[in-house]
Design a protein around this motif. Structure first.
Motif, PDB file in Angstrom:
ATOM      1  N   GLY A   3       0.837  -1.196   0.000  1.00  0.00           N
ATOM      2  CA  GLY A   3       0.000   0.000   0.000  1.00  0.00           C
ATOM      3  C   GLY A   3       0.872   1.246   0.000  1.00  0.00           C
ATOM      4  N   PRO A   4       0.257   2.411  -0.231  1.00  0.00           N
ATOM      5  CA  PRO A   4       1.025   3.658  -0.361  1.00  0.00           C
ATOM      6  C   PRO A   4       1.922   3.975   0.843  1.00  0.00           C
ATOM      7  CG  PRO A   4      -1.264   4.027  -0.954  1.00  0.00           C
ATOM      8  CD  PRO A   4      -1.169   2.625  -0.445  1.00  0.00           C
ATOM      9  N   ARG A   5       1.411   3.772   2.045  1.00  0.00           N
ATOM     10  CA  ARG A   5       2.200   4.110   3.239  1.00  0.00           C
ATOM     11  C   ARG A   5       3.409   3.198   3.385  1.00  0.00           C
ATOM     12  NH1 ARG A   5      -0.702   3.861   8.804  1.00  0.00           N
ATOM     13  NH2 ARG A   5       0.396   1.925   9.012  1.00  0.00           N
ATOM     14  N   ASP A   6       3.204   1.884   3.247  1.00  0.00           N
ATOM     15  CA  ASP A   6       4.312   0.945   3.359  1.00  0.00           C
ATOM     16  C   ASP A   6       5.287   1.099   2.194  1.00  0.00           C
ATOM     17  OD1 ASP A   6       3.470  -0.160   5.777  1.00  0.00           O
ATOM     18  OD2 ASP A   6       2.215  -1.655   4.773  1.00  0.00           O
ATOM     19  N   ALA A   7       4.758   1.341   1.016  1.00  0.00           N
ATOM     20  CA  ALA A   7       5.620   1.544  -0.156  1.00  0.00           C
ATOM     21  C   ALA A   7       6.524   2.754   0.065  1.00  0.00           C
ATOM     22  CB  ALA A   7       4.779   1.728  -1.410  1.00  0.00           C
ATOM     23  N   SER A   8       5.958   3.796   0.632  1.00  0.00           N
ATOM     24  CA  SER A   8       6.736   5.005   0.910  1.00  0.00           C
ATOM     25  C   SER A   8       7.846   4.724   1.927  1.00  0.00           C
ATOM     26  CB  SER A   8       5.808   6.107   1.421  1.00  0.00           C
ATOM     27  OG  SER A   8       6.541   7.268   1.702  1.00  0.00           O
TER      28      SER A   8
END
Length: 94
Positions: free
Chosen positions: A72-77
């Motif tokens: 997801g966006p948060r973990d990817a970031s």
């Protein structure tokens, strides 16, 4: 040369995990990146990084970026931030 061997070991373990493509906890993944970063940071300035170590480290950043796309966006970031920090340390130390 002990630092180079340890760095190679941690980097190769991380690269193997990334290449397997198996689901992996983002926390564990960023912890592994941090371990590699610590070994890069503590690499003696008087030693030149052996070519296999430098080559493997340059493979890690794009591999981390590719794997981050599976989260997801948060973990990817978080994963991309860890990869970016590793890249900066690699440029400074190696």
């Amino acid at each position: 040369m002990e630092t180079a061997e340890q760095l190679m070991q941690h980097a190769s373990e991380l690269l193997a995990i990334l290449e397997q493509g198996a689901p992996f906890s983002p926390d564990d993944l960023t912890d592994l990146v941090s371990h590699v970063e610590v070994f890069c940071d503590h690499f003696p300035a008087s030693e030149e990084a052996p070519r296999p170590v430098a080559r493997m480290l340059t493979e890690l950043v794009p591999a981390l970026d590719a794997v981050s796309q599976k989260y997801g966006p948060r973990d990817a970031s978080r994963i991309q931030d860890a990869a970016g920090a590793l890249f900066v340390v690699m440029l400074e130390k190696l």
